[in-house]
Structure formats: C-alpha cells, structure tokens
Write a protein that holds these residues in place. Structure first.
Motif, mmCIF file in Angstrom:
data_model
loop_
_atom_site.group_PDB
_atom_site.id
_atom_site.type_symbol
_atom_site.label_atom_id
_atom_site.label_comp_id
_atom_site.label_asym_id
_atom_site.label_seq_id
_atom_site.Cartn_x
_atom_site.Cartn_y
_atom_site.Cartn_z
ATOM 1 N N GLU A 169 0.859 -1.182 0.000
ATOM 2 C CA GLU A 169 0.000 0.000 0.000
ATOM 3 C C GLU A 169 0.891 1.227 0.000
ATOM 4 O O GLU A 169 2.009 1.193 0.517
ATOM 5 C CB GLU A 169 -0.905 0.013 1.240
ATOM 6 C CG GLU A 169 -1.943 -1.085 1.239
ATOM 7 C CD GLU A 169 -2.716 -1.163 2.553
ATOM 8 O OE1 GLU A 169 -2.509 -0.295 3.411
ATOM 9 O OE2 GLU A 169 -3.510 -2.101 2.697
ATOM 10 N N VAL A 210 4.171 0.407 2.203
ATOM 11 C CA VAL A 210 4.107 -0.514 3.340
ATOM 12 C C VAL A 210 3.420 -1.805 2.890
ATOM 13 O O VAL A 210 2.771 -1.839 1.841
ATOM 14 C CB VAL A 210 3.302 0.076 4.522
ATOM 15 C CG1 VAL A 210 4.003 1.297 5.088
ATOM 16 C CG2 VAL A 210 1.892 0.416 4.083
ATOM 17 N N VAL A 211 3.576 -2.842 3.663
ATOM 18 C CA VAL A 211 2.914 -4.113 3.371
ATOM 19 C C VAL A 211 1.405 -3.932 3.533
ATOM 20 O O VAL A 211 0.952 -3.303 4.485
ATOM 21 C CB VAL A 211 3.426 -5.220 4.305
ATOM 22 C CG1 VAL A 211 2.682 -6.523 4.045
ATOM 23 C CG2 VAL A 211 4.922 -5.422 4.109
ATOM 24 N N GLY A 212 0.659 -4.446 2.593
ATOM 25 C CA GLY A 212 -0.777 -4.199 2.539
ATOM 26 C C GLY A 212 -1.633 -5.208 3.285
ATOM 27 O O GLY A 212 -1.183 -6.303 3.622
#
Lengths: 276, 276
Positions: free
Chosen positions: A71, A79-81
DNA sequence: CAGCGTTCTTTCATTGGTTGGAATAGTATT
DNA sequence: AATACTATTCCAACCAATGAAAGAACGCTG
C-alpha cells in the motif's frame, strides 16, 4: 557530396547489459526488503535494497500495489498491505496453529501473568507466531513475526528436537553461532539435551541478554504425531522455579496438541471390542 | 513429380494462441485462490481457479515455494507459507494496529466476556483484524482475516463514516446489496446514521442471521485524526443493553487511539505558557 | 493386472512482456 | 540559484516467459 554524419545508428536505448532473475523472484525480493526496522520504504530504498534499477522496481511495485500486497502512504512510501496480510492469515502454520492455540495460551497467561510464546520452525530458525505479554512484564528479545535461533532458545530446542533426523544432523554439524546472553552448547551436550527434550517434553534455557530470564518450552504435536510448534513461558530468573512451570507448560502444550488432532480418539470401527 | 507430403513444416510446438497478463499478476492470482474454504490446494486446482495452464502454474508455484510464499505438504498439496505470513506481519494496518490494540481488546473482553472485534477498511469492505471470543460465546459471522460488508455491520458503518467524503459518496450511490439477517437501510437513513456515528462515536446494529445479536462499534483514530480501524463488541440480543456497552467500547477505542498517537500531548514548544 | 482417466512433470520453439539507460519532472537541501 | 536526490515516463532490444505436446506417475475400475 555530404559525408554522412557519424551518428550512431544504434541508439544506446534498449541496451541491456545483463539480464536479471525471474520476475517473481524480483517481486518477492522487494517484499523481503521489509523488516521490523523497515516497515515503510521509499521507491529508491526498495530498489536499492532489492538490487534493481528504480524503473524496474517501480513497475513491479505498481503491480503489487494494484493487487494489495503493498500500500502506498500519503508521503509516497510503501508498506505491506492488508490484502497480503489477509492471504497470509490462511497460512496453516502461521495463523492456523495460532488460532487454535490462542485460548490455551491465554489461559496459561492468565494464570501465570508471564510471557507466553508460540513458535514454529522455518528452515533453520524458529518463527514467533504469537506472544502474550502483560504491560509490566520483563523485556523479551523476540517479537511476533520475528525469528529466533534454534540452538539457543527454549522453543528452538523443542523444534530442533522434534525435527526429522536428517535436518537435526545437518544442524548439529554446523558450527554454533554465538548469541549474546547465552553460552553456546558444545555438540555433545546439545545431543544429550535434545534427547532429554524428546524424553521429558520440556526444554529449559537461561538467558542474560535483554534481561535475566528463564524459558521453559514444550512441543505441540499434530494428528500425525509430528512436532508442529513449540510453546513456552518466559519468567524473570529467580522468580517461579522452572520445575514448577514445567507441568503447566506441558499441560497447555498437550491441550493444544489435542485440539490439533493429536491423542484423538481412535477411528469408529476399532473404537470398542463390543462392536465386533 | 512427387507431391510433397502435407506435413506441417512448422511443428505445432511453441504456438502460443494468446498471451496472458503480467507474470506478477498471475503469481498473485495464484495466491488469491486460497480462501477460508480452500487452505490446501493441488496444482490442478490452483491452475484451474487461477485460469492458467498447469505447466505455467507449476513454474510460478515453484518460485513461490522456493521463496516460502507457499509450502508443499506431504500429499503434494500447497498451502500458504510461514515466510509470507512473516512479511505480512509487518503490515501496519494488519498486524500493526492489532499489536497495539490487543491489550486493550483483552481488557474489554475480560470485563464483558463477549466477542470483541477489530477491523480495518480495505476498499469496499471491512477486514477483520482480530477477534477475541470465549469458548461459550454466541456464534459470530466473521473470522479473523475475513471480510465483512461496510453497510450492514457495526464496524463497517464506523469505517464508512470515517472514510473520505469522496469514497462515502461513491458507496452511498451504489445499490445496497442485501445481506441475510439485516434489513438494508435506505440511502436517506444511511446518511443520517453515518452522521450520527460521526457525532456520537458509536455505531449500533442488530442482526438475526447466525444468531440474534447486537453489535456496538466505535472508531479508532491515528495521529493524523483519520479513522484507521473500528472496534466493536457483539452480544446476544436482549442481554446487556447497547447503551450500557457504548461507554466501554468508546473508552477502549479511545485508549487504542491514544496509543496510536491520537490525542497526544502538544509539541514541546507550545506545551505551556510559562515557557514563553 | 491390464485398461483408463486424472494429475503431475519435462521439453522446447516462439514471441510478447519485460527491461533499464536516458530524459524529464518533481522535491528537498545548501 | 545551484546541487543532489527521488520519482516517473519513454521505448527499442531481447531474453525470460509461455503453453501445446508428450511422457511419467498415480489412482481407480473391471
């Protein structure tokens, strides 16, 4: 006659000095850049750490963002979604055991009010699946989602003792890497320790590093009788003695194992003699 | 003269009728095949559901397994791997809020002994991040990692009410999809409800579907004042009245918000007048 | 135990998706 | 204003990706 200008007929465009690895590997290496210390990264940081040019990284990242694996924050960082987290929550050895074990971990936590850990083995390390801690508990080294060495942690020893023979031998042959706060065990002692863990269903380790603690761990079995996880409790050194903790830890681990199908009732056709 | 045999000079090998989508999209579509009901899949199942030939699926899966995004079981089936879970645990909106909120969720759970939920919004749905339930609690519709509609759940209403104006309008214009157990709200009433939610910090919904329940939800804010999550409690209809639950839910949500940096103390240079 | 259907795996000629240097635009720092 | 860095667009070259075909490995049935 006009001499043709020595313009290079082949524009340097498109010259690709060397080709890299498969696309998926590159995409995954982008995901692998994220870590506890790096939870939000810029494009150039991702490209640099993954070892690829910025345009390439951007293109791959665009796909990952479109799907929801990553995201983008307002400041442009990635960042990790949630979508990735959602799929990952289907991991049997991740969220799976965690979900089944949590109520029992909570029971143990409520009774003792000390750190309660659940870990599984991934290759040569233990991965922490769950950790329950009270706000005022002693400092502990590892966080959920983090990794811990097999040879120098209580959960690690349990997982190592429960691994297949082949893997154990390979691990024992490797030189022990020293970790701060625990003295590394010589091979002979380690072999004896692993044997004891298998016999007693308990592993115990003293640490001094983040703080002086004692960890007591016990294995969790699945329906096939394999060790799939390790459950442990971490207490300040000098508080509750390990031999008092051991029964509680073992009982909790057995309760989780039972819910995973271990120690299950035998199949209906052989349940009783009276049925024959 | 001999008529040349009508053997096809171009061996049919390599004829690629149509090219597909980008590789990463294909790999991700393989991950997307996994769901609550499909946690372990064979190669052909994966290929079929992802809509690609088996060899292609196999090649992609091999990469995913090598990295640890997938794991292969003894019976040949594939499951989501721990490595993926590990990376996903770095998701700020997934494990991130969960980690911060968990102690407070537990407090609320201990006091009430009812389901406590934490959810975030992902596009047009709410994703359940955490759920605490006692073993004897009433049945509840959603599981951790699962999705719930925005318009017909308490957490959904809170998330919708806290979304940006543009998204809200787009959602309101869409026709309400009927869900079993809750009567869908007409647009006018929904608008009023969202406004009420914003004003009171509380959303309330009655359901009858899996069982008769009442849900009370409240928003969780980040440092920027955006609604990043929704926290709710689900109780059997007719037990504790909603207006009694509301203060506890609001207080818990505020406690989480405070830990996310909302309502933080003002910056040092404007802290007090006495310093000027 | 042959016969049949299904799933899994390997092979390979073809080609379109992938690639990254260069250029451009945008942003922060000095 | 200049410098340094980051982000994004562009595009021709080309290699990694592709999937039909064939073979291997099971599982089931008569």
């Amino acid at each position: 006659m006009t001499v043709p200008l020595d313009t290079e007929p082949t524009p340097t465009r498109g010259k690709r000095p060397k080709q890299g690895e498969p696309v998926i590997d590159r995409a995954l290496s982008l995901l692998a850049v994220f870590s506890d210390r790096r939870r939000a990264l810029t494009l150039s940081e991702l490209a640099r750490h993954a070892g690829m040019p910025a345009p390439t990284a951007l293109r791959l990242i665009a796909r990952l963002v479109a799907w929801g694996a990553l995201e983008r924050l307002d400041d442009g960082r990635y960042v990790v979604g949630v979508r990735l987290w959602e799929v990952a929550s289907l991991s049997p050895r991740g969220h799976g055991v965690r979900e089944i074990a949590l109520p029992y971990l909570e029971d143990l936590f409520e009774v003792t009010r000390h750190h309660v850990l659940l870990a599984v083995r991934d290759n040569e390390e233990a991965v922490l699946i769950e950790r329950l801690s009270s706000k005022d508990a002693t400092e502990v080294a590892y966080r959920v989602g983090g990794r811990a060495p097999l040879r120098s942690t209580a959960v690690g020893l349990v997982l190592l003792a429960g691994a297949d023979q082949q893997f154990q031998e390979a691990t024992l042959r490797k030189p022990p890497e020293n970790e701060p706060g625990v003295e590394s065990m010589p091979e002979g002692q380690l072999r004896r320790t692993l044997s004891d863990v298998r016999r007693t269903g308990i592993a115990m380790i003293r640490r001094s590093h983040p703080s002086k603690t004692v960890s007591v761990a016990s294995p969790v079995f699945d329906a096939q009788g394999s060790v799939v996880a390790a459950l442990s409790i971490v207490v300040p050194d000098g508080s509750t003695p390990p031999n008092v903790l051991a029964p509680a830890v073992r009982a909790t681990a057995r309760a989780v194992s039972r819910n995973l199908g271990h120690l299950a009732e035998v199949s209906p056709d052989v349940r009783t003699h009276s049925e024959g």
